[in-house]
Design an enzyme around this catalytic site. Structure first.
Site, PDB file in Angstrom:
ATOM      1  N   LYS A  91       0.860  -1.191   0.000  1.00  0.00           N
ATOM      2  CA  LYS A  91       0.000   0.000   0.000  1.00  0.00           C
ATOM      3  C   LYS A  91       0.888   1.231   0.000  1.00  0.00           C
ATOM      4  O   LYS A  91       1.715   1.414   0.887  1.00  0.00           O
ATOM      5  CB  LYS A  91      -0.905   0.012   1.241  1.00  0.00           C
ATOM      6  CG  LYS A  91      -1.632   1.352   1.471  1.00  0.00           C
ATOM      7  CD  LYS A  91      -2.519   1.334   2.727  1.00  0.00           C
ATOM      8  CE  LYS A  91      -3.116   2.713   3.022  1.00  0.00           C
ATOM      9  NZ  LYS A  91      -3.944   2.734   4.249  1.00  0.00           N
ATOM     10  N   ASP A 126      -2.466  10.314   3.628  1.00  0.00           N
ATOM     11  CA  ASP A 126      -3.858   9.926   3.863  1.00  0.00           C
ATOM     12  C   ASP A 126      -4.539  10.974   4.725  1.00  0.00           C
ATOM     13  O   ASP A 126      -4.465  10.935   5.952  1.00  0.00           O
ATOM     14  CB  ASP A 126      -3.895   8.543   4.539  1.00  0.00           C
ATOM     15  CG  ASP A 126      -5.321   8.056   4.773  1.00  0.00           C
ATOM     16  OD1 ASP A 126      -6.259   8.683   4.228  1.00  0.00           O
ATOM     17  OD2 ASP A 126      -5.490   7.045   5.490  1.00  0.00           O
ATOM     18  N   ASP A 184       1.761   6.419   5.400  1.00  0.00           N
ATOM     19  CA  ASP A 184       0.779   5.473   4.868  1.00  0.00           C
ATOM     20  C   ASP A 184       1.244   4.786   3.582  1.00  0.00           C
ATOM     21  O   ASP A 184       0.504   4.026   2.965  1.00  0.00           O
ATOM     22  CB  ASP A 184      -0.554   6.200   4.660  1.00  0.00           C
ATOM     23  CG  ASP A 184      -1.752   5.311   4.914  1.00  0.00           C
ATOM     24  OD1 ASP A 184      -1.586   4.254   5.541  1.00  0.00           O
ATOM     25  OD2 ASP A 184      -2.853   5.680   4.453  1.00  0.00           O
ATOM     26  N   LYS A 205      -9.810  13.050   8.293  1.00  0.00           N
ATOM     27  CA  LYS A 205      -9.285  12.708   9.614  1.00  0.00           C
ATOM     28  C   LYS A 205      -9.138  13.968  10.460  1.00  0.00           C
ATOM     29  O   LYS A 205      -8.833  15.028   9.922  1.00  0.00           O
ATOM     30  CB  LYS A 205      -7.881  12.089   9.460  1.00  0.00           C
ATOM     31  CG  LYS A 205      -7.842  10.685   8.906  1.00  0.00           C
ATOM     32  CD  LYS A 205      -6.392  10.178   8.877  1.00  0.00           C
ATOM     33  CE  LYS A 205      -6.280   8.819   8.209  1.00  0.00           C
ATOM     34  NZ  LYS A 205      -6.901   7.724   8.993  1.00  0.00           N
ATOM     35  N   ASP A 210     -11.963   7.218   3.949  1.00  0.00           N
ATOM     36  CA  ASP A 210     -10.745   6.979   4.732  1.00  0.00           C
ATOM     37  C   ASP A 210     -10.352   5.500   4.726  1.00  0.00           C
ATOM     38  O   ASP A 210      -9.268   5.142   5.180  1.00  0.00           O
ATOM     39  CB  ASP A 210     -10.946   7.492   6.166  1.00  0.00           C
ATOM     40  CG  ASP A 210      -9.639   7.674   6.918  1.00  0.00           C
ATOM     41  OD1 ASP A 210      -8.572   7.641   6.266  1.00  0.00           O
ATOM     42  OD2 ASP A 210      -9.694   7.839   8.150  1.00  0.00           O
ATOM     43  N   GLU A 244      -9.289   3.881   2.300  1.00  0.00           N
ATOM     44  CA  GLU A 244      -8.799   4.004   0.921  1.00  0.00           C
ATOM     45  C   GLU A 244      -7.745   2.968   0.570  1.00  0.00           C
ATOM     46  O   GLU A 244      -7.566   2.634  -0.604  1.00  0.00           O
ATOM     47  CB  GLU A 244      -8.230   5.413   0.697  1.00  0.00           C
ATOM     48  CG  GLU A 244      -6.774   5.640   1.149  1.00  0.00           C
ATOM     49  CD  GLU A 244      -6.542   5.429   2.636  1.00  0.00           C
ATOM     50  OE1 GLU A 244      -7.505   5.547   3.413  1.00  0.00           O
ATOM     51  OE2 GLU A 244      -5.401   5.135   3.030  1.00  0.00           O
ATOM     52  N   ARG A 256      -7.484  -0.246   1.080  1.00  0.00           N
ATOM     53  CA  ARG A 256      -8.019  -1.477   0.482  1.00  0.00           C
ATOM     54  C   ARG A 256      -8.491  -1.219  -0.946  1.00  0.00           C
ATOM     55  O   ARG A 256      -8.464  -2.124  -1.781  1.00  0.00           O
ATOM     56  CB  ARG A 256      -9.135  -2.040   1.375  1.00  0.00           C
ATOM     57  CG  ARG A 256     -10.349  -1.181   1.484  1.00  0.00           C
ATOM     58  CD  ARG A 256     -11.230  -1.524   2.682  1.00  0.00           C
ATOM     59  NE  ARG A 256     -10.664  -1.042   3.949  1.00  0.00           N
ATOM     60  CZ  ARG A 256     -11.239  -1.221   5.134  1.00  0.00           C
ATOM     61  NH1 ARG A 256     -12.375  -1.904   5.223  1.00  0.00           N
ATOM     62  NH2 ARG A 256     -10.677  -0.740   6.227  1.00  0.00           N
TER      63      ARG A 256
HETATM   64  N1  BES Z   1      -4.016   4.645   6.953  1.00  0.00           N
HETATM   65  C1  BES Z   1      -5.097   4.362   7.796  1.00  0.00           C
HETATM   66  C2  BES Z   1      -4.774   3.341   8.897  1.00  0.00           C
HETATM   67  C3  BES Z   1      -3.729   3.770   9.886  1.00  0.00           C
HETATM   68  C4  BES Z   1      -4.103   4.302  11.111  1.00  0.00           C
HETATM   69  C5  BES Z   1      -2.384   3.572   9.623  1.00  0.00           C
HETATM   70  C6  BES Z   1      -3.136   4.680  12.014  1.00  0.00           C
HETATM   71  C7  BES Z   1      -1.423   3.948  10.549  1.00  0.00           C
HETATM   72  C8  BES Z   1      -1.794   4.494  11.744  1.00  0.00           C
HETATM   73  C9  BES Z   1      -6.257   3.813   6.967  1.00  0.00           C
HETATM   74  O1  BES Z   1      -6.348   4.266   5.670  1.00  0.00           O
HETATM   75  C10 BES Z   1      -7.515   4.214   7.657  1.00  0.00           C
HETATM   76  O2  BES Z   1      -7.773   5.380   7.718  1.00  0.00           O
HETATM   77  N2  BES Z   1      -8.277   3.238   8.116  1.00  0.00           N
HETATM   78  C11 BES Z   1      -9.501   3.486   8.785  1.00  0.00           C
HETATM   79  C12 BES Z   1     -10.509   2.496   8.272  1.00  0.00           C
HETATM   80  C13 BES Z   1     -11.915   2.786   8.690  1.00  0.00           C
HETATM   81  C14 BES Z   1     -12.407   4.084   8.059  1.00  0.00           C
HETATM   82  C15 BES Z   1     -12.798   1.639   8.275  1.00  0.00           C
HETATM   83  C16 BES Z   1      -9.275   3.312  10.263  1.00  0.00           C
HETATM   84  O3  BES Z   1      -8.518   2.433  10.662  1.00  0.00           O
HETATM   85  O4  BES Z   1      -9.842   4.075  11.031  1.00  0.00           O
HETATM   86 ZN    ZN Z   2      -4.618   4.885   4.803  1.00  0.00          ZN
HETATM   87 MN    MN Z   3      -7.404   6.100   5.548  1.00  0.00          MN
END
Ligand code: BES
Ligand code: ZN
Ligand code: MN
Length: 490
Positions: A259, A264, A282, A271, A341, A343, A345
């Site tokens: 990824k 992000d 990210d 966020k 968010d 994104e 996947r």
């Molecule tokens: N890049 C983030 C996940 C992340 C969080 C990586 C903290 C490193 C540190 C990912 O894209 C994300 O935002 N995931 C969301 C998914 C949710 C919206 C289903 C999350 O984990 O909150």
């Molecule tokens: Zn992300």
């Molecule tokens: Mn995200």
């Protein structure tokens, strides 16, 4: 143009008789049992039992991670002696790596011409490469835009009694991890999809593997609409980087996929600032893939390996992808976007689809995918999810040998329905926040076909808030060592 400091590249060599050589510092290990190593014994004999006394008086205890910097009692040889505690456990590769890195970091407060590391005598030969890799790793920090270097890298690091093979291997692995860390630590204004692809191209030329980059026009013609959707809100369009190392004749390749969300923001599902602050990290999965390709090409690993980096920037604008959008992915499966968010996947849906077209015999993807994985496992442990328990066992085994903690999460069928959509084939979030790391993996499973696959969620361990004695804060380069070992074992 603002440019970060060059990657550290101390001269590394192998020597014998460490206590006789002129040097700024000699680094020696001491275990808790107080038994003196060969090097310490030699100095001890020449100095009326100095170290025997210090140990018996409890001044040097050998506790793991404890260090003592002493002036050398002799006029000849090194000027200072750094004693590194090795604890009471059986030596491991992780201890070898971390002890060497810790030593280099302890000595990085001032300019030192030459440092001799005598730690190899405290570890079996098979772990000497980890000492060399750790020493190189210790030379890199996240302060890459500071006017005064926060880490003074010694010009020469000499290792006592390591073979030329261990020296070479350790140097390559250490440099590969640092390459990964550097890319992750670069600010998002410097590193975005096209500049990541440029860096990858430069690294490919240097390390000797082949590379192909798809720009937005090619992504369009290839039907990578999911990647393009995530990047749609950004003025920096997506890229797909494909790399290939040929070392295994006509065998089917091993695929590694990362990824690469270079920033992000969350997109329209924006966020909050605290969660966004570190989101330059990210793309750590993609940087790990690049670091591993660098390592296996330089090591000349006898395997065919293909690497894929799905690169996009997740931003907010009038052209951002939206909640409720339905995207037809490259594979033909449709996805409903219910949170912009989630994104990673979406980017990986197309990236994995391109990867499986090369018919790999095994595939691993790495992604800073979910906060939920950090809730489940904490910040130091990577989550493993798989459709093939044998393959997963091999990845676990490699991680265990390298001392990088991983833990498998279940992929029960009962999770499948949680990513089903009412309007499209699947949706990009689960139901509520429960099991979020697993529902993300279940989403990905839709794009791996029949290929044996392990997903590694590195959201926790890829990027550290705070430093530890053996490493700086920021990018950690986690999983480079594990994946190199795993690939070599396949
Ligand atoms: N890049 C983030 C996940 C992340 C969080 C990586 C903290 C490193 C540190 C990912 O894209 C994300 O935002 N995931 C969301 C998914 C949710 C919206 C289903 C999350 O984990 O909150
Ligand atoms: Zn992300
Ligand atoms: Mn995200």
């Amino acid at each position: 143009m603002l440019e970060s400091t060059p990657l550290p590249s101390p001269n590394l060599d192998s020597i014998t008789n460490a206590d006789q050589e002129k040097a700024d510092v000699l680094v020696v290990g001491l275990a808790e049992d107080g038994k003196l190593s060969a090097t310490l014994s030699r100095i001890d004999e020449a100095t009326d039992g100095l170290f025997t006394r210090l140990v018996s008086h409890g001044q040097l205890r050998g506790k793991q991670g404890e260090t003592n910097l002493l002036a050398s009692p002799r006029a000849a040889g090194p000027e200072m002696i750094l004693v590194v505690g090795l604890g009471s456990e059986v030596p491991t590769r992780a201890l070898a790596f971390e002890s060497a890195s810790l030593a280099v970091r302890q000595l990085a407060d001032r300019v030192r011409e030459k440092v001799i590391i005598s730690l190899p005598e405290s570890f079996p030969d098979s772990m000497h490469d980890a000492i060399v890799a750790g020493a190189v790793f210790g030379c890199e920090s996240q302060s890459i835009y500071q006017s005064d270097p926060s880490i003074e890298v010694p010009s020469v690091i000499s290792f006592e009694g390591v073979s030329s093979d261990a020296l070479r291997r350790g140097r390559i692995i250490g440099q590969s991890i640092n390459q990964t860390r550097r890319l992750v630590n670069e600010p998002p204004a410097m590193l975005y999809p096209s500049t990541f692809a440029q860096a990858a191209t430069r690294i490919a030329e240097e390390a000797g593997f082949s590379i192909e980059v798809w720009d937005e026009a090619r992504l369009e013609s290839e039907g990578c609409r999911a990647m393009l959707a995530v990047g749609a809100g950004s003025s920096r369009p997506p890229r797909l980087v494909m790399m290939r190392h040929d070392g295994g004749g006509d065998e089917a390749p091993i695929a590694i996929v990362g990824k690469g969300v270079t920033f992000d923001s969350g997109g329209l599902s924006l966020k909050p600032s605290e969660s966004m602050a570190d989101m330059k990290c990210d793309m750590a999965g993609a940087a790990t893939v690049l670091g591993v390709m660098h390592a296996i090409a330089k090591l000349g690993v006898k395997q065919n390996v293909i690497g894929f980096c799905g690169l996009a920037e997740n931003m907010v604008s009038g052209s951002s992808y939206k909640l409720g959008d339905v995207i037809e992915t490259r594979s033909g499966k449709t996805i409903e976007i219910l949170n912009t968010d989630a994104e990673g996947r979406v980017v990986l849906a197309d990236t994995l689809d391109v990867a499986i077209q090369h018919e790999p015999r095994a595939m691993v993807d790495l992604a800073t995918l979910t906060g939920a994985c950090m809730v489940a496992l904490g910040i130091e442990v990577a989550g493993l999810m798989t459709n093939d328990s044998r393959l997963c066992a091999a990845v676990k085994e490699a991680a265990e040998v390298e001392g990088e903690p991983v833990w498998e999460l279940p992929m029960f069928e009962l999770y499948d329905e949680k990513v089903k959509s009412k309007v499209a084939d699947i949706k990009n979030i689960g139901e509520g926040r429960w099991g979020g790391a697993i529902t993300a993996a279940k989403f990905l499973e839709n794009f791996v076909g029949e290929v044996p696959w392990v997903h590694i969620d590195i959201a926790g361990p890829a990027f550290a808030d705070s430093p530890k004695p053996h490493r700086d804060g920021g990018a950690t380069g986690v999983m480079v060592r594990t994946l190199v070992r795993w690939i070599e074992s396949q």
